[in-house]
Design a protein around this motif. Structure first.
Motif, short mmCIF file in Angstrom:
data_model
loop_
_atom_site.label_atom_id
_atom_site.label_comp_id
_atom_site.label_asym_id
_atom_site.label_seq_id
_atom_site.Cartn_x
_atom_site.Cartn_y
_atom_site.Cartn_z
N THR A 69 0.73 -1.16 0.08
CA THR A 69 -0.11 -0.01 0.08
C THR A 69 0.98 1.43 -0.05
O THR A 69 1.69 1.22 0.91
CB THR A 69 -0.99 0.00 1.35
OG1 THR A 69 -1.86 -1.22 1.15
CG2 THR A 69 -1.72 1.10 1.27
N VAL A 70 0.69 2.11 -0.98
CA VAL A 70 1.51 3.29 -1.17
C VAL A 70 0.48 4.37 -0.67
O VAL A 70 -0.57 4.49 -1.26
CB VAL A 70 1.72 3.62 -2.59
CG1 VAL A 70 2.63 4.72 -2.59
CG2 VAL A 70 2.67 2.37 -3.03
N THR A 71 0.92 5.17 0.50
CA THR A 71 0.07 6.26 0.99
C THR A 71 0.87 7.78 0.84
O THR A 71 1.80 7.52 1.14
CB THR A 71 -0.46 6.08 2.21
OG1 THR A 71 -1.16 4.93 2.54
CG2 THR A 71 -1.33 7.39 2.70
N VAL A 72 0.08 8.74 0.07
CA VAL A 72 0.98 9.67 -0.32
C VAL A 72 0.33 10.80 0.34
O VAL A 72 -0.88 11.22 0.25
CB VAL A 72 1.12 10.03 -1.92
CG1 VAL A 72 2.00 11.49 -2.05
CG2 VAL A 72 2.22 9.01 -2.51
N THR A 73 0.99 11.96 1.09
CA THR A 73 0.49 12.98 1.75
C THR A 73 1.09 14.25 1.36
O THR A 73 2.37 14.17 1.53
CB THR A 73 0.27 12.56 3.41
OG1 THR A 73 -0.24 11.57 3.59
CG2 THR A 73 -0.45 14.05 3.97
N GLY A 74 0.19 15.20 0.75
CA GLY A 74 0.96 16.33 0.35
C GLY A 74 0.47 16.88 -1.05
O GLY A 74 -0.51 16.40 -1.51
N PRO A 75 1.09 17.93 -1.26
CA PRO A 75 0.74 18.44 -2.69
C PRO A 75 0.80 17.39 -3.85
O PRO A 75 1.94 16.52 -3.87
CB PRO A 75 1.73 19.73 -2.99
CG PRO A 75 2.11 20.05 -1.63
CD PRO A 75 2.25 18.87 -0.86
N GLY A 76 0.06 17.25 -4.81
CA GLY A 76 -0.05 16.57 -5.94
C GLY A 76 0.02 15.08 -5.64
O GLY A 76 0.48 14.18 -6.32
N ALA A 77 -0.67 14.76 -4.37
CA ALA A 77 -0.75 13.33 -3.91
C ALA A 77 -1.13 12.49 -5.19
O ALA A 77 -0.46 11.17 -5.19
CB ALA A 77 -1.66 13.23 -2.73
N GLU A 78 -2.25 12.57 -5.67
CA GLU A 78 -2.68 11.77 -6.55
C GLU A 78 -1.57 11.50 -7.57
O GLU A 78 -1.56 10.16 -7.91
CB GLU A 78 -3.89 12.19 -7.46
CG GLU A 78 -5.24 12.27 -6.34
CD GLU A 78 -5.62 10.78 -6.15
OE1 GLU A 78 -5.58 9.91 -6.93
OE2 GLU A 78 -6.39 10.98 -4.89
N ALA A 79 -1.06 12.49 -8.50
CA ALA A 79 -0.07 12.00 -9.18
C ALA A 79 1.22 11.25 -8.78
O ALA A 79 1.80 10.65 -9.42
CB ALA A 79 0.27 13.54 -10.11
N VAL A 80 1.59 11.76 -7.48
CA VAL A 80 2.84 10.91 -6.85
C VAL A 80 2.48 9.60 -6.54
O VAL A 80 3.55 8.74 -6.84
CB VAL A 80 3.16 11.80 -5.65
CG1 VAL A 80 4.40 11.09 -5.16
CG2 VAL A 80 3.61 13.26 -6.08
N ALA A 81 1.41 9.36 -6.21
CA ALA A 81 0.97 8.19 -6.04
C ALA A 81 0.93 7.20 -7.15
O ALA A 81 1.30 5.96 -7.06
CB ALA A 81 -0.43 7.87 -5.26
N ASP A 82 0.33 7.80 -8.34
CA ASP A 82 0.19 6.94 -9.44
C ASP A 82 1.80 6.51 -10.05
O ASP A 82 2.12 5.52 -10.31
CB ASP A 82 -0.33 7.79 -10.48
CG ASP A 82 -1.86 7.94 -10.43
OD1 ASP A 82 -2.63 7.07 -9.91
OD2 ASP A 82 -2.63 8.79 -11.01
N GLU A 83 2.53 7.52 -9.86
CA GLU A 83 4.02 7.42 -10.17
C GLU A 83 4.70 6.46 -9.31
O GLU A 83 5.46 5.31 -9.73
CB GLU A 83 4.80 8.70 -10.21
CG GLU A 83 6.00 8.76 -10.84
CD GLU A 83 6.89 9.72 -11.05
OE1 GLU A 83 7.90 9.78 -11.57
OE2 GLU A 83 6.29 10.98 -10.91
N ALA A 84 4.34 6.46 -7.94
CA ALA A 84 5.13 5.41 -7.27
C ALA A 84 4.41 3.94 -7.49
O ALA A 84 5.29 2.65 -7.59
CB ALA A 84 4.87 5.81 -5.66
N ALA A 85 3.09 3.87 -7.62
CA ALA A 85 2.60 2.50 -8.37
C ALA A 85 3.13 2.28 -9.40
O ALA A 85 3.31 1.02 -9.45
CB ALA A 85 1.03 2.65 -8.32
N ASP A 86 3.49 3.01 -10.29
CA ASP A 86 4.13 2.68 -11.60
C ASP A 86 5.44 2.30 -11.54
O ASP A 86 5.95 1.07 -12.15
CB ASP A 86 3.90 3.85 -12.69
CG ASP A 86 2.85 4.24 -13.25
OD1 ASP A 86 1.89 3.38 -13.16
OD2 ASP A 86 2.70 5.18 -13.64
N ILE A 87 6.22 2.73 -10.58
CA ILE A 87 7.52 2.16 -10.15
C ILE A 87 7.47 0.83 -9.72
O ILE A 87 8.36 -0.15 -10.01
CB ILE A 87 8.31 3.19 -9.31
CG1 ILE A 87 8.52 4.63 -9.97
CG2 ILE A 87 9.66 2.66 -8.70
CD1 ILE A 87 8.94 5.58 -9.19
#
Length: 96
Positions: A69-87
């Protein structure tokens, strides 16, 4: 968009196609470095790691088939979470 994006939270759940080794751990740390205002947290079972720490991510011991589970908190959270999931899921394509 809300007045402050600091409270943005996004979560992604991925199943690892390959063990979580140095390359994706390093890519996650680089992603975290590019998004200094965001916090990227990984959870696999009972183990947690901040994506900024390559060794912490690798120490999770996540192997093929592990749900992360990847949880991103902060500005641009949706895009950062997508990029982390892609990695995390790109390991499959790298071996093809």
């Amino acid at each position: 968009m809300p007045p402050s994006s600091e409270d943005d939270v996004a979560e992604r759940v991925v199943v690892l196609p390959k063990p979580l080794h140095a390359r994706p751990a390093g890519q996650l740390a680089q992603l975290a470095g590019r998004h200094k205002e965001a916090t990227i947290q990984l959870v696999a079972g009972e183990k947690k790691a901040n994506a900024r720490g390559v060794l912490a991510v690798m120490a999770m011991g996540a192997v093929t088939g592990t749900e992360v589970t990847v949880t991103v908190t902060g500005p641009g959270a949706e895009a950062v979470a997508d990029e982390a999931a892609d990695i995390l899921t790109a390991a499959e394509a790298a071996d093809a």
